[in-house]
Write a protein that holds these residues in place. Structure first.
Motif, PDB file in Angstrom:
ATOM      1  N   ALA A 181      36.108  45.721  48.354  1.00 34.02           N
ATOM      2  CA  ALA A 181      37.419  45.241  47.924  1.00 34.02           C
ATOM      3  C   ALA A 181      38.536  46.063  48.556  1.00 34.02           C
ATOM      4  CB  ALA A 181      37.529  45.300  46.412  1.00 34.02           C
ATOM      5  N   MET A 182      39.649  45.394  48.853  1.00 39.52           N
ATOM      6  CA  MET A 182      40.834  46.091  49.368  1.00 39.52           C
ATOM      7  C   MET A 182      41.575  46.796  48.242  1.00 39.52           C
ATOM      8  SD  MET A 182      41.373  45.526  52.697  1.00 39.52           S
ATOM      9  CE  MET A 182      43.080  45.392  53.107  1.00 39.52           C
ATOM     10  N   LEU A 183      41.563  46.185  47.054  1.00 38.66           N
ATOM     11  CA  LEU A 183      42.310  46.694  45.911  1.00 38.66           C
ATOM     12  C   LEU A 183      41.397  46.827  44.698  1.00 38.66           C
ATOM     13  CD1 LEU A 183      45.421  44.389  46.313  1.00 38.66           C
ATOM     14  CD2 LEU A 183      45.343  46.842  46.777  1.00 38.66           C
ATOM     15  N   ASP A 184      41.774  47.736  43.814  1.00 38.35           N
ATOM     16  CA  ASP A 184      41.026  47.930  42.575  1.00 38.35           C
ATOM     17  C   ASP A 184      41.738  47.293  41.389  1.00 38.35           C
ATOM     18  OD1 ASP A 184      38.909  49.605  43.694  1.00 38.35           O
ATOM     19  OD2 ASP A 184      40.547  50.988  44.085  1.00 38.35           O
ATOM     20  N   GLY A 185      42.878  46.671  41.637  1.00 35.48           N
ATOM     21  CA  GLY A 185      43.603  46.008  40.567  1.00 35.48           C
ATOM     22  C   GLY A 185      45.079  45.911  40.869  1.00 35.48           C
ATOM     23  N   GLY A 186      45.824  45.500  39.835  1.00 33.78           N
ATOM     24  CA  GLY A 186      47.261  45.352  39.961  1.00 33.78           C
ATOM     25  C   GLY A 186      47.984  46.042  38.821  1.00 33.78           C
ATOM     26  N   TRP A 187      49.188  46.514  39.100  1.00 31.88           N
ATOM     27  CA  TRP A 187      50.004  47.224  38.123  1.00 31.88           C
ATOM     28  C   TRP A 187      51.411  46.673  38.184  1.00 31.88           C
ATOM     29  CZ3 TRP A 187      52.950  52.124  39.486  1.00 31.88           C
ATOM     30  CH2 TRP A 187      53.582  52.663  38.367  1.00 31.88           C
ATOM     31  N   TRP A 188      51.965  46.353  37.000  1.00 32.15           N
ATOM     32  CA  TRP A 188      53.294  45.782  36.904  1.00 32.15           C
ATOM     33  C   TRP A 188      54.163  46.692  36.056  1.00 32.15           C
ATOM     34  CZ3 TRP A 188      54.518  40.886  33.611  1.00 32.15           C
ATOM     35  CH2 TRP A 188      55.816  40.444  33.881  1.00 32.15           C
ATOM     36  N   PRO A 189      54.857  47.672  36.645  1.00 30.54           N
ATOM     37  CA  PRO A 189      55.705  48.581  35.870  1.00 30.54           C
ATOM     38  C   PRO A 189      56.872  47.831  35.233  1.00 30.54           C
ATOM     39  CG  PRO A 189      55.877  49.038  38.229  1.00 30.54           C
ATOM     40  CD  PRO A 189      54.870  47.958  38.079  1.00 30.54           C
TER      41      PRO A 189
ATOM     42  N   ALA B  53      49.711  36.174  37.971  1.00 34.77           N
ATOM     43  CA  ALA B  53      48.883  35.653  39.064  1.00 34.77           C
ATOM     44  C   ALA B  53      48.570  36.737  40.084  1.00 34.77           C
ATOM     45  CB  ALA B  53      49.576  34.470  39.736  1.00 34.77           C
ATOM     46  N   ALA B  54      49.548  37.569  40.395  1.00 38.31           N
ATOM     47  CA  ALA B  54      49.343  38.648  41.363  1.00 38.31           C
ATOM     48  C   ALA B  54      48.345  39.674  40.834  1.00 38.31           C
ATOM     49  CB  ALA B  54      50.672  39.314  41.695  1.00 38.31           C
ATOM     50  N   MET B  55      48.452  40.041  39.564  1.00 41.34           N
ATOM     51  CA  MET B  55      47.514  41.015  39.002  1.00 41.34           C
ATOM     52  C   MET B  55      46.100  40.443  38.939  1.00 41.34           C
ATOM     53  SD  MET B  55      49.572  43.351  36.245  1.00 41.34           S
ATOM     54  CE  MET B  55      49.695  42.135  34.983  1.00 41.34           C
ATOM     55  N   LEU B  56      45.978  39.155  38.624  1.00 40.83           N
ATOM     56  CA  LEU B  56      44.652  38.525  38.634  1.00 40.83           C
ATOM     57  C   LEU B  56      44.057  38.523  40.037  1.00 40.83           C
ATOM     58  CD1 LEU B  56      45.224  35.525  36.219  1.00 40.83           C
ATOM     59  CD2 LEU B  56      43.677  37.459  35.862  1.00 40.83           C
ATOM     60  N   ALA B  57      44.875  38.198  41.033  1.00 37.49           N
ATOM     61  CA  ALA B  57      44.399  38.191  42.421  1.00 37.49           C
ATOM     62  C   ALA B  57      43.976  39.589  42.869  1.00 37.49           C
ATOM     63  CB  ALA B  57      45.480  37.644  43.346  1.00 37.49           C
ATOM     64  N   ALA B  58      44.747  40.596  42.479  1.00 37.79           N
ATOM     65  CA  ALA B  58      44.440  41.974  42.883  1.00 37.79           C
ATOM     66  C   ALA B  58      43.186  42.513  42.205  1.00 37.79           C
ATOM     67  CB  ALA B  58      45.626  42.881  42.565  1.00 37.79           C
ATOM     68  N   SER B  59      42.826  41.965  41.061  1.00 36.31           N
ATOM     69  CA  SER B  59      41.674  42.485  40.318  1.00 36.31           C
ATOM     70  C   SER B  59      40.402  41.669  40.524  1.00 36.31           C
ATOM     71  CB  SER B  59      42.012  42.563  38.828  1.00 36.31           C
ATOM     72  OG  SER B  59      42.258  41.271  38.312  1.00 36.31           O
ATOM     73  N   ARG B  60      40.434  40.702  41.419  1.00 36.45           N
ATOM     74  CA  ARG B  60      39.212  39.939  41.725  1.00 36.45           C
ATOM     75  C   ARG B  60      38.198  40.847  42.394  1.00 36.45           C
ATOM     76  NH1 ARG B  60      42.374  36.085  44.548  1.00 36.45           N
ATOM     77  NH2 ARG B  60      41.338  36.927  46.351  1.00 36.45           N
ATOM     78  N   PRO B  61      36.947  40.758  41.996  1.00 36.39           N
ATOM     79  CA  PRO B  61      35.922  41.571  42.661  1.00 36.39           C
ATOM     80  C   PRO B  61      35.837  41.207  44.148  1.00 36.39           C
ATOM     81  CG  PRO B  61      35.053  40.522  40.686  1.00 36.39           C
ATOM     82  CD  PRO B  61      36.404  39.939  40.929  1.00 36.39           C
TER      83      PRO B  61
END
Length: 184
Positions: free
Chosen positions: A32-40, A126-134
């Protein structure tokens, strides 16, 4: 090099930090490129990083360092105190504003897509879901350009895709005509 008193300070959040709006992959993947998403919720790094560190410590373990892009934040503390521990913060102008890298002991590394605080709920979710896809293969800078549903329009224009492709070493063929010599 003379360092200012502010550089030497350890910043501590004096109020209860908000609950981190964070979505992580179930288990880290080497593909994976990313391990998840964060929305401050704001651009205040002291408050936001305290909530992020608290959430990540509960899920993945001790956090020692955080790397961010300085232009995306209001101030630039070098150390943040969270629950009695000190987390070092590095500011790198070469790092994209849409990415935060968090590290800890024993090769712990967490790459998160950062969604801007002013982003709407639907787009951020939607962005956080996309970033957290395995095993996702989307770069942090491109996460917001993924449509939240099949019926939504792409947020970025074609020119943005071409620019990314060109800077990554790809080559766009502007003239699609064959370059082979004509037969006579």
């Amino acid at each position: 090099m003379i360092r200012s008193a502010e550089d030497r300070m350890t910043w501590v959040c004096t109020r209860e930090p908000p609950t981190a709006r964070l979505r992580l992959t179930d288990s880290p993947s080497s593909r994976a490129m990313l391990d998840g998403g964060w929305w401050p919720t704001s651009r205040d790094p002291v408050v936001e990083l305290c909530s992020l560190v608290t959430a990540l410590t509960a899920r993945r373990g001790v956090i020692e360092r955080i790397m961010l892009q300085p232009a995306a934040w209001d101030r630039h503390p070098c150390r943040i105190g969270v629950d009695g521990a000190v987390v070092r913060v590095g500011w790198f102008s070469t790092l994209g504003a849409a990415l935060v890298i968090v590290t800890g002991p024993r090769d712990l590394r967490i790459d998160l897509a950062v969604i801007a605080p002013e982003t709407t709920d639907a787009v951020a979710t939607a962005a956080m879901l996309a970033a957290s896809r395995p095993a996702n293969t989307t770069r942090a800078a491109d996460i917001l350009f993924i449509p939240p549903s099949p019926h939504s329009r792409r947020l970025a224009g074609h020119g943005d895709d071409v620019a990314v492709w060109e800077t990554e070493g790809g080559h766009v063929q502007l003239d699609r005509r064959s370059t082979a010599p004509a037969r006579t």
